[in-house]
Motif scaffolding. Structure first.
Motif, PDB file in Angstrom:
ATOM      1  N   MET A 234      -1.966  10.762   0.357  1.00 28.76           N
ATOM      2  CA  MET A 234      -0.847  10.635   1.287  1.00 28.76           C
ATOM      3  C   MET A 234      -1.035   9.443   2.234  1.00 28.76           C
ATOM      4  SD  MET A 234      -0.199  14.692   1.994  1.00 28.76           S
ATOM      5  CE  MET A 234       0.895  14.417   3.354  1.00 28.76           C
ATOM      6  N   LEU A 235      -2.266   9.168   2.631  1.00 19.51           N
ATOM      7  CA  LEU A 235      -2.529   8.064   3.563  1.00 19.51           C
ATOM      8  C   LEU A 235      -2.576   6.703   2.886  1.00 19.51           C
ATOM      9  CD1 LEU A 235      -5.271   9.653   5.847  1.00 19.51           C
ATOM     10  CD2 LEU A 235      -2.933   9.048   6.497  1.00 19.51           C
ATOM     11  N   THR A 236      -3.152   6.639   1.682  1.00 22.47           N
ATOM     12  CA  THR A 236      -3.387   5.339   1.054  1.00 22.47           C
ATOM     13  C   THR A 236      -2.502   5.057  -0.153  1.00 22.47           C
ATOM     14  OG1 THR A 236      -5.083   6.187  -0.450  1.00 22.47           O
ATOM     15  CG2 THR A 236      -5.815   5.437   1.745  1.00 22.47           C
ATOM     16  N   GLY A 237      -1.965   6.099  -0.767  1.00 21.02           N
ATOM     17  CA  GLY A 237      -1.221   5.918  -2.012  1.00 21.02           C
ATOM     18  C   GLY A 237      -2.130   5.811  -3.220  1.00 21.02           C
ATOM     19  N   LEU A 238      -3.454   5.909  -3.006  1.00 22.00           N
ATOM     20  CA  LEU A 238      -4.432   5.867  -4.092  1.00 22.00           C
ATOM     21  C   LEU A 238      -4.936   7.272  -4.383  1.00 22.00           C
ATOM     22  CD1 LEU A 238      -6.514   2.810  -2.848  1.00 22.00           C
ATOM     23  CD2 LEU A 238      -4.817   2.813  -4.682  1.00 22.00           C
ATOM     24  N   LYS A 239      -5.312   7.504  -5.627  1.00 25.46           N
ATOM     25  CA  LYS A 239      -5.829   8.814  -6.017  1.00 25.46           C
ATOM     26  C   LYS A 239      -7.329   8.884  -5.738  1.00 25.46           C
ATOM     27  CE  LYS A 239      -2.560   9.579  -9.763  1.00 25.46           C
ATOM     28  NZ  LYS A 239      -2.428   9.768 -11.218  1.00 25.46           N
ATOM     29  N   CYS A 240      -7.753   9.992  -5.154  1.00 25.71           N
ATOM     30  CA  CYS A 240      -9.185  10.220  -4.958  1.00 25.71           C
ATOM     31  C   CYS A 240      -9.747  10.837  -6.233  1.00 25.71           C
ATOM     32  CB  CYS A 240      -9.422  11.119  -3.746  1.00 25.71           C
ATOM     33  SG  CYS A 240      -9.051  12.864  -4.025  1.00 25.71           S
TER      34      CYS A 240
END
Length: 127
Positions: free
Chosen positions: A40-46
């Motif tokens: 939600m914060l970065t748009g990248l998947k953890c």
């Protein structure tokens, strides 16, 4: 009943309760499950993104979608099962070396490297 047995029973109860919840409710459709704050914060998947959907799919024996949601979780489950068995063996037989053999620094650092590689490749190549 000793403290270790009570603790093991409590963990088993929590795991079974969580499995029932994940079986009954689809995380992609229910507001009951939290969303990934990193996504939600970065748009990248953890590395853990998709793990709730993976667990739901695995409980429904939908292995293809489970792998698509988060391949790392599916691949990691046998190692996690070994860790759990190792913990239980060490509780029953403290002198056993089984737990030591599956938690060597080489294995732990190798797993850490796999997680980092998975994290990078899923964001670079869109896995």
């Amino acid at each position: 009943m000793n403290k270790k047995a009570l603790f093991a029973a409590a963990i088993l109860f929590v795991v079974i309760a969580a499995a029932v919840v994940y079986y009954l409710f689809d995380p992609s459709l229910s507001a009951l499950f939290p969303k990934c704050p990193f996504l939600m914060l970065t748009g990248l998947k953890c590395p853990g993104c998709g793990s709730q959907r993976t667990i739901h799919a695995l409980l429904h024996f939908d292995f293809w979608n489970a792998f698509r949601y988060n391949a790392l979780i599916v691949i990691t489950l046998p190692y996690l099962a070994l860790l759990l068995c190792g913990k239980m063996v060490s509780w029953i037989r403290p002198q056993s070396r089984f737990n030591f053999l599956i938690q060597t620094p080489l294995i732990i650092w190798s797993y850490f490297a796999v997680v980092l590689i998975f994290w990078l490749t899923r964001n670079i190549f869109g896995f």
